[in-house]
Design a protein around this motif. Structure first.
Motif, PDB file in Angstrom:
ATOM      1  N   LEU A 169      -7.247  13.352  -3.959  1.00  0.00           N
ATOM      2  CA  LEU A 169      -5.824  13.143  -3.679  1.00  0.00           C
ATOM      3  C   LEU A 169      -5.017  14.086  -4.562  1.00  0.00           C
ATOM      4  N   CYS A 170      -3.830  14.402  -4.106  1.00  0.00           N
ATOM      5  CA  CYS A 170      -2.939  15.314  -4.831  1.00  0.00           C
ATOM      6  C   CYS A 170      -1.598  14.571  -4.916  1.00  0.00           C
ATOM      7  N   VAL A 171      -1.302  14.044  -6.106  1.00  0.00           N
ATOM      8  CA  VAL A 171      -0.204  13.070  -6.220  1.00  0.00           C
ATOM      9  C   VAL A 171       0.886  13.574  -7.157  1.00  0.00           C
ATOM     10  N   VAL A 172       2.113  13.538  -6.689  1.00  0.00           N
ATOM     11  CA  VAL A 172       3.235  13.933  -7.542  1.00  0.00           C
ATOM     12  C   VAL A 172       3.901  12.678  -8.108  1.00  0.00           C
ATOM     13  N   GLY A 218       5.703  21.521  -1.433  1.00  0.00           N
ATOM     14  CA  GLY A 218       5.155  20.699  -2.514  1.00  0.00           C
ATOM     15  C   GLY A 218       3.798  20.108  -2.177  1.00  0.00           C
ATOM     16  N   THR A 219       3.660  18.772  -2.442  1.00  0.00           N
ATOM     17  CA  THR A 219       2.360  18.129  -2.193  1.00  0.00           C
ATOM     18  C   THR A 219       2.067  17.995  -0.708  1.00  0.00           C
ATOM     19  N   GLY A 220       2.985  18.425   0.135  1.00  0.00           N
ATOM     20  CA  GLY A 220       2.699  18.517   1.570  1.00  0.00           C
ATOM     21  C   GLY A 220       1.535  19.458   1.847  1.00  0.00           C
ATOM     22  N   ILE A 252       9.768  10.277 -10.294  1.00  0.00           N
ATOM     23  CA  ILE A 252      10.630   9.852 -11.408  1.00  0.00           C
ATOM     24  C   ILE A 252      12.051  10.287 -11.046  1.00  0.00           C
ATOM     25  N   TYR A 253      12.979   9.381 -11.120  1.00  0.00           N
ATOM     26  CA  TYR A 253      14.357   9.771 -10.799  1.00  0.00           C
ATOM     27  C   TYR A 253      15.321   8.883 -11.576  1.00  0.00           C
ATOM     28  N   LYS A 254      16.580   9.232 -11.536  1.00  0.00           N
ATOM     29  CA  LYS A 254      17.603   8.423 -12.226  1.00  0.00           C
ATOM     30  C   LYS A 254      18.344   7.594 -11.185  1.00  0.00           C
ATOM     31  N   ARG A 261      10.714   4.960 -12.491  1.00  0.00           N
ATOM     32  CA  ARG A 261       9.410   5.601 -12.256  1.00  0.00           C
ATOM     33  C   ARG A 261       8.747   4.941 -11.056  1.00  0.00           C
ATOM     34  N   GLY A 262       8.416   5.736 -10.053  1.00  0.00           N
ATOM     35  CA  GLY A 262       7.711   5.223  -8.875  1.00  0.00           C
ATOM     36  C   GLY A 262       6.436   4.516  -9.322  1.00  0.00           C
ATOM     37  N   LEU A 263       6.176   3.375  -8.718  1.00  0.00           N
ATOM     38  CA  LEU A 263       5.092   2.520  -9.201  1.00  0.00           C
ATOM     39  C   LEU A 263       3.712   3.162  -9.014  1.00  0.00           C
ATOM     40  N   CYS A 264       3.384   3.483  -7.785  1.00  0.00           N
ATOM     41  CA  CYS A 264       2.001   3.868  -7.498  1.00  0.00           C
ATOM     42  C   CYS A 264       1.698   5.312  -7.925  1.00  0.00           C
ATOM     43  N   SER A 265       2.668   6.210  -7.732  1.00  0.00           N
ATOM     44  CA  SER A 265       2.400   7.611  -8.090  1.00  0.00           C
ATOM     45  C   SER A 265       2.162   7.726  -9.591  1.00  0.00           C
ATOM     46  N   ASN A 266       2.954   7.021 -10.397  1.00  0.00           N
ATOM     47  CA  ASN A 266       2.760   7.095 -11.853  1.00  0.00           C
ATOM     48  C   ASN A 266       1.500   6.358 -12.278  1.00  0.00           C
ATOM     49  N   TYR A 267       1.207   5.247 -11.597  1.00  0.00           N
ATOM     50  CA  TYR A 267      -0.043   4.522 -11.856  1.00  0.00           C
ATOM     51  C   TYR A 267      -1.237   5.461 -11.626  1.00  0.00           C
ATOM     52  N   VAL A 276       3.534  16.842  13.011  1.00  0.00           N
ATOM     53  CA  VAL A 276       4.549  16.777  11.950  1.00  0.00           C
ATOM     54  C   VAL A 276       4.361  15.511  11.114  1.00  0.00           C
ATOM     55  N   GLU A 277       4.359  15.675   9.788  1.00  0.00           N
ATOM     56  CA  GLU A 277       4.362  14.515   8.879  1.00  0.00           C
ATOM     57  C   GLU A 277       5.399  14.792   7.799  1.00  0.00           C
ATOM     58  N   THR A 278       6.468  14.008   7.784  1.00  0.00           N
ATOM     59  CA  THR A 278       7.532  14.257   6.797  1.00  0.00           C
ATOM     60  C   THR A 278       7.837  12.988   6.003  1.00  0.00           C
ATOM     61  N   VAL A 308       0.838  -1.209   0.000  1.00  0.00           N
ATOM     62  CA  VAL A 308       0.000   0.000   0.000  1.00  0.00           C
ATOM     63  C   VAL A 308       0.866   1.251   0.000  1.00  0.00           C
ATOM     64  N   ARG A 309       0.479   2.264  -0.763  1.00  0.00           N
ATOM     65  CA  ARG A 309       1.085   3.594  -0.663  1.00  0.00           C
ATOM     66  C   ARG A 309       0.027   4.527  -0.085  1.00  0.00           C
ATOM     67  N   LEU A 310       0.455   5.384   0.846  1.00  0.00           N
ATOM     68  CA  LEU A 310      -0.488   6.299   1.485  1.00  0.00           C
ATOM     69  C   LEU A 310      -0.513   7.650   0.773  1.00  0.00           C
ATOM     70  N   TYR A 311      -1.692   8.249   0.690  1.00  0.00           N
ATOM     71  CA  TYR A 311      -1.836   9.593   0.116  1.00  0.00           C
ATOM     72  C   TYR A 311      -2.738  10.433   1.019  1.00  0.00           C
ATOM     73  N   SER A 312      -2.235  11.597   1.411  1.00  0.00           N
ATOM     74  CA  SER A 312      -3.028  12.498   2.255  1.00  0.00           C
ATOM     75  C   SER A 312      -4.290  12.905   1.518  1.00  0.00           C
ATOM     76  N   ILE A 313      -5.368  12.973   2.228  1.00  0.00           N
ATOM     77  CA  ILE A 313      -6.633  13.389   1.619  1.00  0.00           C
ATOM     78  C   ILE A 313      -6.646  14.918   1.524  1.00  0.00           C
TER      79      ILE A 313
HETATM   80  C1  LIG Z   1       1.279   9.591   5.430  1.00  0.00           C
HETATM   81  C2  LIG Z   1       1.748   9.771   4.007  1.00  0.00           C
HETATM   82  C3  LIG Z   1       1.078  10.646   3.180  1.00  0.00           C
HETATM   83  C4  LIG Z   1       1.507  10.815   1.862  1.00  0.00           C
HETATM   84  N1  LIG Z   1       0.827  11.686   1.073  1.00  0.00           N
HETATM   85  C5  LIG Z   1       1.219  11.885  -0.190  1.00  0.00           C
HETATM   86  C6  LIG Z   1       0.521  12.815  -1.017  1.00  0.00           C
HETATM   87  O1  LIG Z   1      -0.434  13.480  -0.601  1.00  0.00           O
HETATM   88  N2  LIG Z   1       0.945  12.961  -2.302  1.00  0.00           N
HETATM   89  C7  LIG Z   1       2.007  12.257  -2.801  1.00  0.00           C
HETATM   90  O2  LIG Z   1       2.335  12.423  -3.982  1.00  0.00           O
HETATM   91  N3  LIG Z   1       2.691  11.371  -2.033  1.00  0.00           N
HETATM   92  C8  LIG Z   1       2.313  11.153  -0.756  1.00  0.00           C
HETATM   93  N4  LIG Z   1       2.980  10.241   0.031  1.00  0.00           N
HETATM   94  C9  LIG Z   1       4.060   9.420  -0.582  1.00  0.00           C
HETATM   95  C10 LIG Z   1       3.454   8.146  -1.213  1.00  0.00           C
HETATM   96  O3  LIG Z   1       2.945   7.303  -0.192  1.00  0.00           O
HETATM   97  C11 LIG Z   1       4.460   7.300  -2.001  1.00  0.00           C
HETATM   98  O4  LIG Z   1       5.558   7.024  -1.161  1.00  0.00           O
HETATM   99  C12 LIG Z   1       4.964   7.967  -3.279  1.00  0.00           C
HETATM  100  O5  LIG Z   1       3.883   8.240  -4.154  1.00  0.00           O
HETATM  101  C13 LIG Z   1       5.972   7.051  -4.010  1.00  0.00           C
HETATM  102  O6  LIG Z   1       5.354   5.845  -4.297  1.00  0.00           O
HETATM  103  P1  LIG Z   1       5.631   5.098  -5.691  1.00  0.00           P
HETATM  104  O7  LIG Z   1       4.968   3.766  -5.630  1.00  0.00           O
HETATM  105  O8  LIG Z   1       5.339   5.986  -6.824  1.00  0.00           O
HETATM  106  O9  LIG Z   1       7.194   4.923  -5.657  1.00  0.00           O
HETATM  107  P2  LIG Z   1       7.993   3.550  -5.358  1.00  0.00           P
HETATM  108  O10 LIG Z   1       7.930   2.658  -6.530  1.00  0.00           O
HETATM  109  O11 LIG Z   1       7.549   3.022  -4.047  1.00  0.00           O
HETATM  110  O12 LIG Z   1       9.426   4.156  -5.240  1.00  0.00           O
HETATM  111  C14 LIG Z   1       9.686   5.067  -4.196  1.00  0.00           C
HETATM  112  C15 LIG Z   1      11.105   4.818  -3.754  1.00  0.00           C
HETATM  113  O13 LIG Z   1      11.960   5.294  -4.779  1.00  0.00           O
HETATM  114  C16 LIG Z   1      13.104   5.858  -4.216  1.00  0.00           C
HETATM  115  N5  LIG Z   1      13.290   7.218  -4.723  1.00  0.00           N
HETATM  116  C17 LIG Z   1      12.332   8.150  -4.911  1.00  0.00           C
HETATM  117  N6  LIG Z   1      12.867   9.278  -5.412  1.00  0.00           N
HETATM  118  C18 LIG Z   1      14.193   9.039  -5.544  1.00  0.00           C
HETATM  119  C19 LIG Z   1      15.288   9.803  -6.001  1.00  0.00           C
HETATM  120  N7  LIG Z   1      15.113  11.051  -6.426  1.00  0.00           N
HETATM  121  N8  LIG Z   1      16.507   9.227  -5.983  1.00  0.00           N
HETATM  122  C20 LIG Z   1      16.698   7.974  -5.560  1.00  0.00           C
HETATM  123  N9  LIG Z   1      15.687   7.203  -5.103  1.00  0.00           N
HETATM  124  C21 LIG Z   1      14.455   7.725  -5.091  1.00  0.00           C
HETATM  125  C22 LIG Z   1      12.947   5.844  -2.737  1.00  0.00           C
HETATM  126  O14 LIG Z   1      13.710   4.786  -2.205  1.00  0.00           O
HETATM  127  C23 LIG Z   1      11.497   5.580  -2.524  1.00  0.00           C
HETATM  128  O15 LIG Z   1      11.265   4.817  -1.381  1.00  0.00           O
HETATM  129  C24 LIG Z   1       2.606  10.082   1.363  1.00  0.00           C
HETATM  130  C25 LIG Z   1       3.288   9.201   2.210  1.00  0.00           C
HETATM  131  C26 LIG Z   1       2.874   9.054   3.512  1.00  0.00           C
HETATM  132  C27 LIG Z   1       3.633   8.095   4.407  1.00  0.00           C
END
Ligand SMILES: Cc1cc2nc3c(=O)[nH]c(=O)nc-3n(C[C@H](O)[C@H](O)[C@H](O)COP(=O)(O)OP(=O)(O)OC[C@H]3O[C@@H](n4cnc5c(N)ncnc54)[C@H](O)[C@@H]3O)c2cc1C
Length: 355
Positions: free
Chosen positions: A152-155, A211-213, A158-160, A168-174, A352-354, A131-136
């Motif tokens: 939801l507000c999702v960024v 940002g999306t914070g 994408i990184y190298k 490409r992050g899995l869930c954010s791009n999905y 605080v949420e970071t 599961v990936r969490l996203y703030s409402i």
């Molecule tokens: C409580 C909470 C609330 C959240 N709210 C939001 C929200 O409102 N909006 C939002 O967009 N996201 C939010 N997130 C983040 C979200 O949960 C995911 O972590 C995010 O979308 C990435 O997931 P992914 O599946 O796309 O990436 P994944 O496939 O899981 O890859 C992410 C991983 O890639 C790596 N990575 C990422 N960037 C880089 C980089 N530049 N260089 C090297 N490695 C890197 C890191 O190891 C990271 O763990 C929140 C997280 C939490 C815990």
């Protein structure tokens, strides 16, 4: 994986088994004296009527972890998706409105999304993605006021990698690639660390984001300024938002911020830092902590006033920079900022949420 449709619209009869203890942030305090006077300074009313009554979602009625974990997820359906721009392709943000079928939540909580497919775990076994969490980013009534959606507000992540290959992050791009009508496996609502206190309509609130914070803070301002709750008197406190973005193109919810600043000059105040476009007073890049430093006396006074609620959401390094600046500001004004922060945390007024 089996996915269940959401529970029918849950109102006052929400089964007690799904409810949990009072959130940490639910401590009550006396509303500030200026509250009523400020409510009267609004130049226009942005409130839109809501069509359900979810005012009882407070204290021990805050919904928590109704779906997911050992329970089945629920199905959310995308009803609107909008590209909000961003600093560059890597940081493009989507505003996604999802029909939850009425799964209840309150401002400051998050929903989880389970991306489809599977992966091999460390033992070589095929397991579902986590599961990936996203703030409402909407209030409990959703942007439509009927309590049936969340936003939801999702960024895009994408990184190298070290070899220079794009990852490409899995869930954010999905999520950012979804279209209207697409179904999502969702969990939650989760989290009690960022909740507003029960008497929030009369409390001063200071929010700091990067940002999306800003997402949980949009849920706050939708609640305070946009929800036309039957019999509700409107927000009587002061809401101050310190927000950091890279540049004008990456500012999120700029129109709503302007709208509130115009409609509620006495109770909404925005201080925005644009790190790539503006310079701070020392000639360096302008960050959110610079805006706090510009307001040093007022910020420190709010920390000591016994009522204001503080919220920080964004990058971990932003929070470290903010606390460093507060310590420096405190020394200059004869305030022990670290001790004050510890006290505020004990009083459930420092959240605080970071990432
Ligand atoms: C409580 C909470 C609330 C959240 N709210 C939001 C929200 O409102 N909006 C939002 O967009 N996201 C939010 N997130 C983040 C979200 O949960 C995911 O972590 C995010 O979308 C990435 O997931 P992914 O599946 O796309 O990436 P994944 O496939 O899981 O890859 C992410 C991983 O890639 C790596 N990575 C990422 N960037 C880089 C980089 N530049 N260089 C090297 N490695 C890197 C890191 O190891 C990271 O763990 C929140 C997280 C939490 C815990």
């Amino acid at each position: 994986m089996q996915i269940h449709p959401p529970m029918p619209c849950v109102g006052r009869g929400l089964a007690s088994r799904v409810l949990r203890a009072a959130p940490a942030g639910a401590a009550t305090a006396r509303p500030p004296r200026h509250a009523r006077a400020l409510a009267a300074t609004a130049t226009s009313d942005l409130r839109q009527p809501v069509s359900v009554d979810w005012e009882h979602l407070r204290g021990d009625q805050v919904p928590l972890n109704l779906y997911g974990g050992k329970k089945e997820p629920f199905v959310g359906r995308v009803v609107a998706i909008r590209d909000m721009g961003g600093r560059d392709r890597e940081r493009h943000v989507s505003h996604i409105v999802i029909d939850t079928g009425g799964v209840p939540f309150v401002e400051g909580q998050a929903f989880g999304v389970i991306p489809p497919g599977s992966k091999l775990n460390s033992k070589g076994k095929e397991v579902a993605h986590g599961v990936r969490l996203y703030s409402i980013a909407s209030s409990r009534y959703g942007d439509g006021g009927d309590g049936k959606t969340c936003t939801l507000c999702v960024v895009r992540v994408i990184y190298k990698d070290a070899s220079g290959n794009e990852v490409r992050g899995l869930c954010s791009n999905y999520l950012c690639d979804r279209a209207v009508g697409d179904e999502l496996a969702m969990t939650g609502p989760s989290g009690t660390a960022m909740l507003l206190p029960d008497d929030h309509m009369a409390r001063d609130v200071i929010c700091v984001s990067t940002g999306t914070g800003i997402a949980p803070f949009r849920s706050f301002w939708r609640r305070l300024f946009y929800d036309g709750v039957p019999g509700g008197k409107g927000y009587g406190g002061r809401f101050r938002l310190y927000s950091g973005f890279a540049n004008q193109d990456s500012v999120l919810y700029g129109e709503e911020l302007e709208e509130m600043a115009a409609a509620y000059p006495g109770s909404f105040r925005l201080a925005m830092a644009l790190s790539l476009e503006r310079r701070n007073q020392k000639g360096g890049q302008e960050y959110v902590q610079d805006k706090i430093e510009e307001d040093a006396e007022a910020f420190l006074a709010a920390m000591g006033d016994g009522s204001t609620q503080f919220y920080f959401c964004g990058l971990k390094r932003m929070y470290s920079s903010v606390t460093e600046v507060l310590e420096r500001m405190g020394k200059e004004h004869g305030v022990d900022a670290p001790a004050l922060i510890a006290k505020l945390k004990k009083e459930h007024r420092w959240h605080v949420e970071t990432a």
